[in-house]
Scaffold this active site. Structure first.
Site, PDB file in Angstrom:
ATOM      1  N   GLY A 154      -9.662  -2.628  -0.174  1.00 28.21           N
ATOM      2  CA  GLY A 154      -8.390  -2.189  -0.710  1.00 28.21           C
ATOM      3  C   GLY A 154      -7.589  -3.388  -1.177  1.00 28.21           C
ATOM      4  N   CYS A 155      -6.667  -3.193  -2.113  1.00 30.50           N
ATOM      5  CA  CYS A 155      -5.933  -4.315  -2.696  1.00 30.50           C
ATOM      6  C   CYS A 155      -4.989  -4.971  -1.685  1.00 30.50           C
ATOM      7  CB  CYS A 155      -5.187  -3.873  -3.944  1.00 30.50           C
ATOM      8  SG  CYS A 155      -4.120  -2.431  -3.721  1.00 30.50           S
ATOM      9  N   TYR A 156      -4.185  -4.167  -0.988  1.00 29.82           N
ATOM     10  CA  TYR A 156      -3.328  -4.743   0.045  1.00 29.82           C
ATOM     11  C   TYR A 156      -4.174  -5.375   1.154  1.00 29.82           C
ATOM     12  CZ  TYR A 156       1.043  -2.501  -1.563  1.00 29.82           C
ATOM     13  OH  TYR A 156       2.167  -2.120  -2.264  1.00 29.82           O
TER      14      TYR A 156
END
EC number: 1.2.1.38
Length: 333
Positions: free
Chosen positions: A144-146
């Protein structure tokens, strides 16, 4: 012919960035791109930045994808598992969605709901042991990006015992492309510009992924929607143990990494410097008042946070140099 590559869900922002990277990749031949509502349309009609890419979106079904050597799944969370299961076992798959990231079925049920599809190899090569694991895998769950922005800032510190795994606090601002391309009133320009707004406070779906990847046992995470199209700036704080200097730990962990850069002391990350690249910029200090360790991390959420990371994993899966077709440099101004 090189390695035949297809992208499912290619009409979205992450899918479009994947197409851009793959079109310039020297070892991958882009042979198919699929979409739902956009099936039958030229790719450049949806992604005008890809003018000259002579490709038409096909339907997102196993038949369209089965002839590829490698399939990227850039689908909404919960939609990858069924499609992946229908592909031949000879096809290697990199999933940009969340379907196969979590090992804990209860965590999946709590944050996503529905049936847990099982965990694949976690696609963050910079974690200890993961580079070899990705290279040996035919199914990889990209981050995931975060999660990647936070994990790169935090994981080495917990592993080295430099900070406690409890009482970790993260506040991270993301550009609007992180919310996907679907039309939503709260993402209209007139709503976003000149505004910062938190969302999913206390219950963001990346929390269990970050805990799984970093070894954190207690995490408070607050995401913030920022008035910019792309980028993530994460501020990660934790309680020091005094066992090691945080900057020295990060410097040692990433000394040989092509895409992770600990900036010189006094220089702080900012999102524009990572835009268009597959890099992560880090800086660390100790808060003069509270004594907490502070690490600030910047990435392009569509680069190291999505498409670039996926290509990095694919390179490893096919025994290509990890940096093939990728740049660690941003685009400025």
């Amino acid at each position: 012919m090189g390695i035949r590559v297809a992208v499912a869900g290619a009409s979205g922002y992450a899918g479009g960035e994947l197409l851009r990277l793959l079109a310039g990749h020297p070892e991958f031949d882009l042979v198919a791109a699929t979409a739902h509502a956009s099936a039958g349309r030229p790719v450049a009609a949806v992604h005008p930045q890809l003018a000259g890419l002579d490709l038409v979106f096909g339907a997102t079904d196993p038949a369209t994808l089965a002839d590829a050597d490698l399939v990227f799944l850039a689908l909404p969370h919960g939609q990858s598992a069924a499609l992946a299961a229908a592909l031949p076992s000879t096809v290697k798959v990199v999933d940009l969605g969340a379907d196969h990231r979590l090992r804990d079925a209860d965590a999946w049920a709590r944050y996503y709901g529905g049936d847990h599809a099982g965990a694949w190899t976690y696609g963050l090569p910079e974690l200890p042991g993961q580079r070899a694991a990705v290279a040996a895998s035919t199914r990889v769950a990209s981050t995931g990006c975060y999660a990647v922005a936070t994990t790169l800032a935090l994981a080495p510190l917990i592993a080295a015992g430099a900070v406690l795994p409890t009482d970790v606090v993260v506040v991270a601002a993301s550009g609007t492309s992180g919310a996907g391309r679907a039309a939503k009133p709260h993402l209209l320009g007139s709503e976003v510009m000149g505004d910062l707004s938190p969302y999913k406070v206390g219950a963001h779906q990346h929390v269990p992924e970050i805990k799984q990847a970093t070894g954190a046992t207690s995490l408070s995470f607050t995401p913030v929607l920022a008035p910019m199209p792309r980028g993530i700036l994460a501020t990660v704080t934790a309680v020091p143990t005094g066992a090691a200097d945080p900057r020295e730990v990060l410097a040692a962990a990433y000394a040989d990494e092509p895409f992770v850069h600990l900036l010189p002391e006094g220089t702080w990350p900012h999102t524009a410097a990572t835009a268009g690249g597959n890099s992560c910029h880090l800086q660390a200090t100790v808060d003069a008042d509270s004594g907490r360790v502070i690490v600030v991390s910047a990435i392009d959420n569509l680069g190291k946070g999505a498409a670039g990371q996926a290509v990095q994993n694919a390179n490893l899966m096919f025994d290509h140099p990890e940096i093939t077709g990728l740049s660690g440099f941003g685009v400025a101004p």
